[in-house]
Structure formats: C-alpha cells, structure tokens
Scaffold this motif. Structure first.
Motif, PDB file in Angstrom:
ATOM      1  N   MET A  16       7.097  10.913   4.121  1.00  0.00           N
ATOM      2  CA  MET A  16       6.302   9.712   3.933  1.00  0.00           C
ATOM      3  C   MET A  16       4.815  10.045   3.875  1.00  0.00           C
ATOM      4  O   MET A  16       4.100   9.517   3.051  1.00  0.00           O
ATOM      5  CB  MET A  16       6.612   8.726   5.055  1.00  0.00           C
ATOM      6  N   SER A  17       4.342  10.925   4.738  1.00  0.00           N
ATOM      7  CA  SER A  17       2.906  11.203   4.776  1.00  0.00           C
ATOM      8  C   SER A  17       2.415  11.831   3.472  1.00  0.00           C
ATOM      9  O   SER A  17       1.340  11.480   2.994  1.00  0.00           O
ATOM     10  CB  SER A  17       2.550  12.074   5.970  1.00  0.00           C
ATOM     11  N   LYS A  18       3.193  12.726   2.885  1.00  0.00           N
ATOM     12  CA  LYS A  18       2.759  13.337   1.624  1.00  0.00           C
ATOM     13  C   LYS A  18       2.704  12.299   0.513  1.00  0.00           C
ATOM     14  O   LYS A  18       1.825  12.343  -0.337  1.00  0.00           O
ATOM     15  CB  LYS A  18       3.668  14.496   1.233  1.00  0.00           C
ATOM     16  N   TYR A  19       3.623  11.344   0.540  1.00  0.00           N
ATOM     17  CA  TYR A  19       3.596  10.271  -0.456  1.00  0.00           C
ATOM     18  C   TYR A  19       2.299   9.472  -0.341  1.00  0.00           C
ATOM     19  O   TYR A  19       1.653   9.187  -1.346  1.00  0.00           O
ATOM     20  CB  TYR A  19       4.804   9.343  -0.301  1.00  0.00           C
ATOM     21  N   VAL A  20       1.908   9.104   0.871  1.00  0.00           N
ATOM     22  CA  VAL A  20       0.688   8.321   1.079  1.00  0.00           C
ATOM     23  C   VAL A  20      -0.535   9.135   0.667  1.00  0.00           C
ATOM     24  O   VAL A  20      -1.453   8.617   0.031  1.00  0.00           O
ATOM     25  CB  VAL A  20       0.579   7.824   2.540  1.00  0.00           C
ATOM     26  N   LEU A  21      -0.560  10.427   0.987  1.00  0.00           N
ATOM     27  CA  LEU A  21      -1.664  11.294   0.574  1.00  0.00           C
ATOM     28  C   LEU A  21      -1.747  11.371  -0.953  1.00  0.00           C
ATOM     29  O   LEU A  21      -2.828  11.240  -1.531  1.00  0.00           O
ATOM     30  CB  LEU A  21      -1.501  12.691   1.162  1.00  0.00           C
ATOM     31  N   GLN A  22      -0.616  11.564  -1.600  1.00  0.00           N
ATOM     32  CA  GLN A  22      -0.596  11.657  -3.062  1.00  0.00           C
ATOM     33  C   GLN A  22      -0.984  10.328  -3.704  1.00  0.00           C
ATOM     34  O   GLN A  22      -1.673  10.306  -4.718  1.00  0.00           O
ATOM     35  CB  GLN A  22       0.784  12.109  -3.542  1.00  0.00           C
ATOM     36  N   HIS A  23      -0.560   9.230  -3.101  1.00  0.00           N
ATOM     37  CA  HIS A  23      -0.917   7.913  -3.623  1.00  0.00           C
ATOM     38  C   HIS A  23      -2.431   7.707  -3.542  1.00  0.00           C
ATOM     39  O   HIS A  23      -3.041   7.191  -4.478  1.00  0.00           O
ATOM     40  CB  HIS A  23      -0.178   6.820  -2.848  1.00  0.00           C
ATOM     41  N   SER A  24      -3.044   8.100  -2.443  1.00  0.00           N
ATOM     42  CA  SER A  24      -4.496   7.994  -2.300  1.00  0.00           C
ATOM     43  C   SER A  24      -5.193   8.829  -3.376  1.00  0.00           C
ATOM     44  O   SER A  24      -6.174   8.392  -3.967  1.00  0.00           O
ATOM     45  CB  SER A  24      -4.941   8.445  -0.913  1.00  0.00           C
ATOM     46  N   ARG A  25      -4.666  10.022  -3.624  1.00  0.00           N
ATOM     47  CA  ARG A  25      -5.266  10.905  -4.636  1.00  0.00           C
ATOM     48  C   ARG A  25      -5.167  10.289  -6.027  1.00  0.00           C
ATOM     49  O   ARG A  25      -6.137  10.265  -6.785  1.00  0.00           O
ATOM     50  CB  ARG A  25      -4.581  12.263  -4.632  1.00  0.00           C
ATOM     51  N   SER A  26      -4.020   9.744  -6.372  1.00  0.00           N
ATOM     52  CA  SER A  26      -3.832   9.227  -7.728  1.00  0.00           C
ATOM     53  C   SER A  26      -4.501   7.874  -7.967  1.00  0.00           C
ATOM     54  O   SER A  26      -4.834   7.547  -9.104  1.00  0.00           O
ATOM     55  CB  SER A  26      -2.346   9.153  -8.071  1.00  0.00           C
ATOM     56  N   THR A  27      -4.720   7.096  -6.905  1.00  0.00           N
ATOM     57  CA  THR A  27      -5.303   5.754  -7.067  1.00  0.00           C
ATOM     58  C   THR A  27      -6.736   5.650  -6.543  1.00  0.00           C
ATOM     59  O   THR A  27      -7.371   4.615  -6.732  1.00  0.00           O
ATOM     60  CB  THR A  27      -4.462   4.705  -6.330  1.00  0.00           C
ATOM     61  N   SER A  28      -7.211   6.681  -5.863  1.00  0.00           N
ATOM     62  CA  SER A  28      -8.533   6.670  -5.213  1.00  0.00           C
ATOM     63  C   SER A  28      -8.655   5.570  -4.154  1.00  0.00           C
ATOM     64  O   SER A  28      -9.749   5.076  -3.890  1.00  0.00           O
ATOM     65  CB  SER A  28      -9.663   6.528  -6.242  1.00  0.00           C
TER      66      SER A  28
END
Length: 75
Positions: A1-13
């Motif tokens: 779950m944490s990597k998903y949230v990190l990646q989501h932040s990266r892709s959406t700013s």
C-alpha cells in the motif's frame, strides 16, 4: 500500500503525509510531494522545510493520502 501511495503522489504531484524515522531514531510527521523514487530512496519536496529531501524507503513508517477539504460552489 505505501508504495502505491508514494507512486500516486509522484504521478499526480499530490502531497501526502508521512511519518519518518531519522538515523538517530527521532520521528517526524511531514507533508511531502514525491518527485522521484527508486528501490532505496524517495526524493521529495518537503512542504515543512520548503526544500528537496532524500528519504530512505525503509525509514518511512507510514504514508497517507492527504485529506482535502470539500469545495462548494455557490451560485
């Protein structure tokens, strides 16, 4: 779950809240936006420090999407 949230932040700013354990064992809660990441490090814009920070993935204890206030349109 944490990597998903990190990646989501990266892709959406979009900013996220994290709890991070420093080398000395101290804990901090931070509002960050992920800029880049690899298997070992996450490079973030820290909204608290107003600077880019490099964080070790293994030291990120918690990540959470930031809750946003509802915006109401009035006619």
């Amino acid at each position: 779950m944490s990597k998903y949230v990190l990646q989501h932040s990266r892709s959406t700013s979009m900013p996220i809240q994290i709890i991070y354990e420093a080398k000395d064992g101290s804990l901090s809660q931070r509002l960050v936006t992920v800029r880049r990441m690899n298997e070992e490090n996450v490079f973030v814009w820290c909204h608290n420090k107003k600077a880019v920070r490099s964080l070790r993935v293994e030291n990120i204890l918690s990540v959470q999407k930031r809750r946003q206030r509802m915006m109401h349109a009035y006619a």
